[in-house]
Design a protein around this motif. Structure first.
Motif, PDB file in Angstrom:
ATOM      1  N   ASP A 285       0.837  -1.211   0.000  1.00 27.85           N
ATOM      2  CA  ASP A 285       0.000   0.000   0.000  1.00 27.85           C
ATOM      3  C   ASP A 285       0.866   1.253   0.000  1.00 27.85           C
ATOM      4  OD1 ASP A 285      -2.325  -1.494   0.053  1.00 27.85           O
ATOM      5  OD2 ASP A 285      -2.821  -1.036   2.147  1.00 27.85           O
ATOM      6  N   SER A 286       1.894   1.268   0.840  1.00 27.50           N
ATOM      7  CA  SER A 286       2.776   2.419   0.956  1.00 27.50           C
ATOM      8  C   SER A 286       3.478   2.696  -0.371  1.00 27.50           C
ATOM      9  CB  SER A 286       3.804   2.177   2.068  1.00 27.50           C
ATOM     10  OG  SER A 286       4.645   3.301   2.213  1.00 27.50           O
ATOM     11  N   TRP A 287       4.013   1.643  -1.000  1.00 34.78           N
ATOM     12  CA  TRP A 287       4.708   1.779  -2.292  1.00 34.78           C
ATOM     13  C   TRP A 287       3.762   2.391  -3.324  1.00 34.78           C
ATOM     14  CZ3 TRP A 287       4.401   0.140  -7.344  1.00 34.78           C
ATOM     15  CH2 TRP A 287       5.564   0.166  -8.106  1.00 34.78           C
ATOM     16  N   HIS A 288       2.531   1.860  -3.394  1.00 33.73           N
ATOM     17  CA  HIS A 288       1.565   2.344  -4.383  1.00 33.73           C
ATOM     18  C   HIS A 288       1.116   3.777  -4.097  1.00 33.73           C
ATOM     19  CE1 HIS A 288       1.102  -1.098  -7.016  1.00 33.73           C
ATOM     20  NE2 HIS A 288       1.157  -1.867  -5.936  1.00 33.73           N
ATOM     21  N   LEU A 289       0.960   4.137  -2.829  1.00 34.53           N
ATOM     22  CA  LEU A 289       0.583   5.510  -2.480  1.00 34.53           C
ATOM     23  C   LEU A 289       1.643   6.495  -2.967  1.00 34.53           C
ATOM     24  CD1 LEU A 289      -0.820   5.106   1.139  1.00 34.53           C
ATOM     25  CD2 LEU A 289      -2.075   6.005  -0.823  1.00 34.53           C
ATOM     26  N   VAL A 290       2.910   6.144  -2.802  1.00 35.43           N
ATOM     27  CA  VAL A 290       3.995   7.022  -3.242  1.00 35.43           C
ATOM     28  C   VAL A 290       4.021   7.102  -4.770  1.00 35.43           C
ATOM     29  CG1 VAL A 290       6.512   7.291  -3.315  1.00 35.43           C
ATOM     30  CG2 VAL A 290       5.369   6.773  -1.162  1.00 35.43           C
ATOM     31  N   VAL A 291       3.923   5.965  -5.438  1.00 38.20           N
ATOM     32  CA  VAL A 291       3.939   5.955  -6.912  1.00 38.20           C
ATOM     33  C   VAL A 291       2.748   6.757  -7.462  1.00 38.20           C
ATOM     34  CG1 VAL A 291       3.765   4.503  -8.978  1.00 38.20           C
ATOM     35  CG2 VAL A 291       5.283   3.835  -7.103  1.00 38.20           C
ATOM     36  N   ASP A 292       1.590   6.654  -6.814  1.00 36.28           N
ATOM     37  CA  ASP A 292       0.393   7.381  -7.261  1.00 36.28           C
ATOM     38  C   ASP A 292       0.599   8.897  -7.280  1.00 36.28           C
ATOM     39  OD1 ASP A 292      -1.001   5.018  -7.601  1.00 36.28           O
ATOM     40  OD2 ASP A 292      -2.144   5.209  -5.721  1.00 36.28           O
ATOM     41  N   LYS A 293       1.499   9.408  -6.468  1.00 32.95           N
ATOM     42  CA  LYS A 293       1.752  10.857  -6.367  1.00 32.95           C
ATOM     43  C   LYS A 293       2.814  11.341  -7.358  1.00 32.95           C
ATOM     44  CE  LYS A 293      -0.971  11.845  -2.873  1.00 32.95           C
ATOM     45  NZ  LYS A 293      -2.222  12.514  -3.133  1.00 32.95           N
ATOM     46  N   LEU A 294       3.462  10.419  -8.054  1.00 29.55           N
ATOM     47  CA  LEU A 294       4.495  10.788  -9.019  1.00 29.55           C
ATOM     48  C   LEU A 294       3.859  11.197 -10.346  1.00 29.55           C
ATOM     49  CD1 LEU A 294       6.994   7.860  -8.309  1.00 29.55           C
ATOM     50  CD2 LEU A 294       7.215  10.237  -7.559  1.00 29.55           C
ATOM     51  N   PRO A 295       4.604  11.926 -11.204  1.00 27.23           N
ATOM     52  CA  PRO A 295       4.062  12.286 -12.516  1.00 27.23           C
ATOM     53  C   PRO A 295       3.645  11.040 -13.312  1.00 27.23           C
ATOM     54  CG  PRO A 295       6.122  13.450 -12.083  1.00 27.23           C
ATOM     55  CD  PRO A 295       5.942  12.450 -10.978  1.00 27.23           C
ATOM     56  N   LYS A 296       2.630  11.198 -14.167  1.00 32.48           N
ATOM     57  CA  LYS A 296       2.077  10.065 -14.931  1.00 32.48           C
ATOM     58  C   LYS A 296       3.154   9.310 -15.711  1.00 32.48           C
ATOM     59  CE  LYS A 296      -2.364  10.548 -14.077  1.00 32.48           C
ATOM     60  NZ  LYS A 296      -2.757   9.901 -12.865  1.00 32.48           N
ATOM     61  N   LYS A 297       4.075  10.021 -16.307  1.00 35.82           N
ATOM     62  CA  LYS A 297       5.139   9.383 -17.085  1.00 35.82           C
ATOM     63  C   LYS A 297       5.985   8.468 -16.193  1.00 35.82           C
ATOM     64  CE  LYS A 297       8.811  10.548 -20.321  1.00 35.82           C
ATOM     65  NZ  LYS A 297       9.593  11.619 -20.934  1.00 35.82           N
ATOM     66  N   GLU A 298       6.292   8.947 -14.998  1.00 39.42           N
ATOM     67  CA  GLU A 298       7.073   8.164 -14.035  1.00 39.42           C
ATOM     68  C   GLU A 298       6.265   6.965 -13.542  1.00 39.42           C
ATOM     69  OE1 GLU A 298      10.644   7.734 -11.521  1.00 39.42           O
ATOM     70  OE2 GLU A 298      10.133   8.365 -13.533  1.00 39.42           O
ATOM     71  N   GLN A 299       4.966   7.152 -13.314  1.00 36.55           N
ATOM     72  CA  GLN A 299       4.097   6.051 -12.894  1.00 36.55           C
ATOM     73  C   GLN A 299       4.109   4.932 -13.932  1.00 36.55           C
ATOM     74  OE1 GLN A 299       0.085   7.047 -11.617  1.00 36.55           O
ATOM     75  NE2 GLN A 299       0.788   9.036 -10.892  1.00 36.55           N
ATOM     76  N   LYS A 300       4.033   5.311 -15.209  1.00 32.12           N
ATOM     77  CA  LYS A 300       4.039   4.307 -16.291  1.00 32.12           C
ATOM     78  C   LYS A 300       5.344   3.536 -16.313  1.00 32.12           C
ATOM     79  CE  LYS A 300       0.842   5.212 -19.898  1.00 32.12           C
ATOM     80  NZ  LYS A 300       0.120   6.229 -20.524  1.00 32.12           N
ATOM     81  N   ARG A 301       6.456   4.231 -16.062  1.00 31.78           N
ATOM     82  CA  ARG A 301       7.762   3.588 -16.060  1.00 31.78           C
ATOM     83  C   ARG A 301       7.880   2.591 -14.896  1.00 31.78           C
ATOM     84  NH1 ARG A 301      12.754   3.829 -13.885  1.00 31.78           N
ATOM     85  NH2 ARG A 301      12.307   5.493 -12.405  1.00 31.78           N
ATOM     86  N   LEU A 302       7.366   2.994 -13.734  1.00 31.00           N
ATOM     87  CA  LEU A 302       7.483   2.165 -12.529  1.00 31.00           C
ATOM     88  C   LEU A 302       6.466   1.025 -12.490  1.00 31.00           C
ATOM     89  CD1 LEU A 302       7.998   5.042  -9.942  1.00 31.00           C
ATOM     90  CD2 LEU A 302       9.759   3.531 -10.884  1.00 31.00           C
ATOM     91  N   ARG A 303       5.310   1.259 -13.117  1.00 29.66           N
ATOM     92  CA  ARG A 303       4.235   0.257 -13.129  1.00 29.66           C
ATOM     93  C   ARG A 303       3.807   0.006 -14.568  1.00 29.66           C
ATOM     94  NH1 ARG A 303       0.667   2.317  -8.211  1.00 29.66           N
ATOM     95  NH2 ARG A 303       0.364   4.063  -9.571  1.00 29.66           N
ATOM     96  N   PRO A 304       4.655  -0.633 -15.354  1.00 29.28           N
ATOM     97  CA  PRO A 304       4.256  -0.865 -16.751  1.00 29.28           C
ATOM     98  C   PRO A 304       3.025  -1.770 -16.803  1.00 29.28           C
ATOM     99  CG  PRO A 304       6.292  -2.027 -16.244  1.00 29.28           C
ATOM    100  CD  PRO A 304       5.932  -1.242 -15.020  1.00 29.28           C
ATOM    101  N   GLY A 305       2.031  -1.343 -17.523  1.00 28.92           N
ATOM    102  CA  GLY A 305       0.796  -2.125 -17.629  1.00 28.92           C
ATOM    103  C   GLY A 305       0.620  -2.681 -19.024  1.00 28.92           C
ATOM    104  N   PRO A 306      -0.511  -3.310 -19.260  1.00 27.08           N
ATOM    105  CA  PRO A 306      -0.777  -3.894 -20.585  1.00 27.08           C
ATOM    106  C   PRO A 306      -0.948  -2.832 -21.659  1.00 27.08           C
ATOM    107  CG  PRO A 306      -2.660  -4.227 -19.100  1.00 27.08           C
ATOM    108  CD  PRO A 306      -1.579  -3.540 -18.321  1.00 27.08           C
TER     109      PRO A 306
END
Length: 123
Positions: free
Chosen positions: A102-123
Motif C-alpha cells: 500500500d505504501s509503495w503504491h501511495l507514493v507511486v500514485d503521487k508521481l508524474p504520470k510518465k514516471e508512474q508508467k515507467r514504474l508500473r508498466p501495464g498492458p
C-alpha cells in the motif's frame, strides 16, 4: 511477531517491489526505502523499540490503529499520512506485506504520470 522478524519481513517485501532502492540518508541507524526518489518505508529504533514506518491512507491508518495493537501513528512523521508498526502478536507477515505494498503504491500514485508508467508498466 518479534522485532527482528518484523524488520526482516518488511525489508524483504520492500526489496521485492519494482524499482525500490535502499539507502541511509539519515545515517546507519535508519534503513530508508524509496521508489521514484520518494520515501515509502523507514526502519529504525526509537526509545529502544524497533519500528517500521510506512505511508498509509488516512482512513485506513485510523482503522488499523484501532484494530492492531502494534500499529501507531508515524513516529516523528506526519501522523495523518504515516504509521509505525511495532512488534506485537497481532502483526502478521501478510499484514506487513499488505501495508508495505500500500505504501509503495501511495507514493507511486503521487508521481508524474510518465514516471508512474515507467514504474508500473501495464498492458
Amino acid at each position: 511477531m518479534d522485532s527482528k522478524t518484523l524488520a526482516a519481513c518488511a525489508k524483504q517485501v520492500a526489496l521485492e517491489l519494482p524499482f525500490t532502492e535502499q539507502c541511509w540518508p539519515f545515517g546507519p541507524d535508519y534503513d530508508v526505502f524509496k521508489v521514484g526518489g520518494k520515501i515509502f518505508m523507514l526502519i529504525g529504533v526509537a526509545h529502544g523499540r524497533l519500528h517500521v514506518s510506512l505511508k498509509s491512507d488516512p482512513q485506513k491508518s485510523l482503522l488499523n490503529q484501532q484494530i492492531y495493537r502494534g500499529i501507531e501513528p508515524g513516529y516523528h512523521l506526519n501522523k495523518k499520512h504515516w504509521i509505525s508498526i511495532y512488534a506485537a502478536e497481532d502483526i502478521t507477515p501478510e499484514l506487513i506485506a499488505d501495508l508495505v505494498n500500500d505504501s509503495w503504491h501511495l507514493v507511486v500514485d503521487k508521481l508524474p504520470k510518465k514516471e508512474q508508467k515507467r514504474l508500473r508498466p501495464g498492458p
